[in-house]
Design a protein around this motif. Structure first.
Motif, short mmCIF file in Angstrom:
data_model
loop_
_atom_site.label_atom_id
_atom_site.label_comp_id
_atom_site.label_asym_id
_atom_site.label_seq_id
_atom_site.Cartn_x
_atom_site.Cartn_y
_atom_site.Cartn_z
N MET A 1 6.22 2.76 2.05
CA MET A 1 7.52 2.12 1.92
C MET A 1 7.58 0.94 2.89
O MET A 1 7.18 1.05 4.04
CB MET A 1 8.62 3.13 2.21
CG MET A 1 10.01 2.54 2.10
SD MET A 1 11.34 3.71 2.41
CE MET A 1 11.25 4.73 0.97
N GLN A 2 8.11 -0.14 2.42
CA GLN A 2 8.25 -1.35 3.22
C GLN A 2 9.20 -1.12 4.40
O GLN A 2 10.15 -0.35 4.30
CB GLN A 2 8.78 -2.45 2.30
CG GLN A 2 8.50 -3.84 2.76
CD GLN A 2 9.05 -4.83 1.74
OE1 GLN A 2 10.15 -4.68 1.25
NE2 GLN A 2 8.27 -5.86 1.46
N PHE A 3 8.94 -1.78 5.53
CA PHE A 3 9.73 -1.58 6.74
C PHE A 3 11.22 -1.83 6.50
O PHE A 3 12.06 -1.03 6.93
CB PHE A 3 9.22 -2.50 7.86
CG PHE A 3 10.08 -2.44 9.10
CD1 PHE A 3 10.00 -1.35 9.96
CD2 PHE A 3 10.98 -3.45 9.38
CE1 PHE A 3 10.79 -1.28 11.08
CE2 PHE A 3 11.78 -3.39 10.51
CZ PHE A 3 11.69 -2.30 11.36
N THR A 4 11.58 -2.92 5.84
CA THR A 4 13.00 -3.23 5.64
C THR A 4 13.68 -2.19 4.75
O THR A 4 14.83 -1.84 4.98
CB THR A 4 13.22 -4.64 5.07
OG1 THR A 4 12.44 -4.78 3.89
CG2 THR A 4 12.85 -5.71 6.06
N GLU A 5 12.97 -1.67 3.76
CA GLU A 5 13.55 -0.64 2.90
C GLU A 5 13.78 0.64 3.69
O GLU A 5 14.80 1.31 3.52
CB GLU A 5 12.66 -0.38 1.68
CG GLU A 5 12.64 -1.52 0.70
CD GLU A 5 14.03 -1.96 0.26
OE1 GLU A 5 14.85 -1.10 -0.14
OE2 GLU A 5 14.31 -3.18 0.32
N ARG A 6 12.84 0.99 4.55
CA ARG A 6 12.98 2.18 5.40
C ARG A 6 14.17 1.99 6.36
O ARG A 6 14.94 2.92 6.59
CB ARG A 6 11.69 2.39 6.19
CG ARG A 6 11.68 3.60 7.04
CD ARG A 6 11.27 4.80 6.20
NE ARG A 6 12.16 5.89 6.55
CZ ARG A 6 12.42 6.91 5.76
NH1 ARG A 6 11.90 6.99 4.58
NH2 ARG A 6 13.21 7.86 6.15
N LEU A 7 14.30 0.79 6.90
CA LEU A 7 15.40 0.49 7.81
C LEU A 7 16.74 0.63 7.09
O LEU A 7 17.69 1.20 7.64
CB LEU A 7 15.23 -0.93 8.37
CG LEU A 7 16.22 -1.38 9.43
CD1 LEU A 7 16.14 -0.48 10.66
CD2 LEU A 7 15.92 -2.82 9.83
N LYS A 8 16.83 0.15 5.88
CA LYS A 8 18.06 0.26 5.09
C LYS A 8 18.41 1.73 4.82
O LYS A 8 19.57 2.13 4.98
CB LYS A 8 17.92 -0.50 3.77
CG LYS A 8 17.90 -1.99 3.94
CD LYS A 8 17.65 -2.68 2.60
CE LYS A 8 17.50 -4.18 2.78
NZ LYS A 8 17.29 -4.87 1.50
N LEU A 9 17.42 2.52 4.44
CA LEU A 9 17.67 3.95 4.15
C LEU A 9 18.08 4.71 5.41
O LEU A 9 19.03 5.50 5.39
CB LEU A 9 16.43 4.59 3.53
CG LEU A 9 16.10 4.16 2.11
CD1 LEU A 9 14.75 4.75 1.67
CD2 LEU A 9 17.20 4.57 1.15
N ASP A 10 17.37 4.47 6.50
CA ASP A 10 17.70 5.13 7.76
C ASP A 10 19.06 4.68 8.28
O ASP A 10 19.82 5.47 8.82
CB ASP A 10 16.62 4.88 8.81
CG ASP A 10 15.33 5.62 8.51
OD1 ASP A 10 15.32 6.51 7.63
OD2 ASP A 10 14.30 5.31 9.15
N GLU A 130 25.10 2.46 2.39
CA GLU A 130 23.92 1.60 2.24
C GLU A 130 24.30 0.14 2.07
O GLU A 130 23.51 -0.76 2.35
CB GLU A 130 23.10 2.05 1.02
CG GLU A 130 22.56 3.45 1.14
CD GLU A 130 21.97 3.96 -0.16
OE1 GLU A 130 21.79 3.17 -1.10
OE2 GLU A 130 21.71 5.17 -0.22
#
Length: 154
Positions: A1-10, A130
């Motif tokens: 998973m891309q860093f920005t997508e992980r940041l958004k989910l977290d 989100e």
């Protein structure tokens, strides 16, 4: 998973865990003419007034604030500056006070303000948490206005 997508989910998971009562959107008369520095200044001013309106004087003088997370956004095309926020108090009676005073303060005390819309957020587990992370990296700007945020220890 891309860093920005992980940041958004977290980030969304973290917002949900705070159990905020309300979700707000504060807009300006012409968001394309608002500099980030002005929007931040207006947000700080707005939340300071709201804290003083809702909380007791002894609380604000001790540095207590309404719990909130504040996000600066620029819209899909990057030219419509506005603010989103999640907020809650410590007593449910403050819910009604926030819904009454927040729109009034925004429109009457912030010079370039257009309107402020509040939506109930109690018990919701939808994508609203989100929503405020969607502009991460879009315009190479920070989205979370840490200078306006407050989370109490309780």
């Amino acid at each position: 998973m891309q860093f920005t997508e992980r940041l958004k989910l977290d980030g969304a998971k973290w917002v949900r865990s705070q159990n905020f009562w309300l979700f707000g959107t504060a807009t300006f008369k012409d968001g394309s003419r608002i500099y980030d520095s002005d929007a931040i200044s207006d947000a700080k001013h707005f939340f300071n007034i709201l804290d003083r309106q809702i909380l007791e004087r002894k609380d604000t003088s001790q540095g207590k604030r309404l719990d909130r997370l504040v996000f600066l956004e620029h819209g899909r095309l990057g030219a419509n500056t506005h603010i989103h926020f999640f907020i809650k108090g410590t007593h449910l009676s403050q819910y009604k006070a926030i819904t009454k005073f927040a729109p009034m303060i925004w429109q009457e005390r912030i010079a370039k303000a257009h309107n402020l819309i509040l939506k109930d957020n109690i018990g919701l587990d939808d994508t609203r948490s989100e929503y405020c992370w969607k502009e991460i990296k879009s315009y190479q700007r920070d989205v979370l206005l840490t200078e306006c945020c407050h989370l109490s220890n309780s």
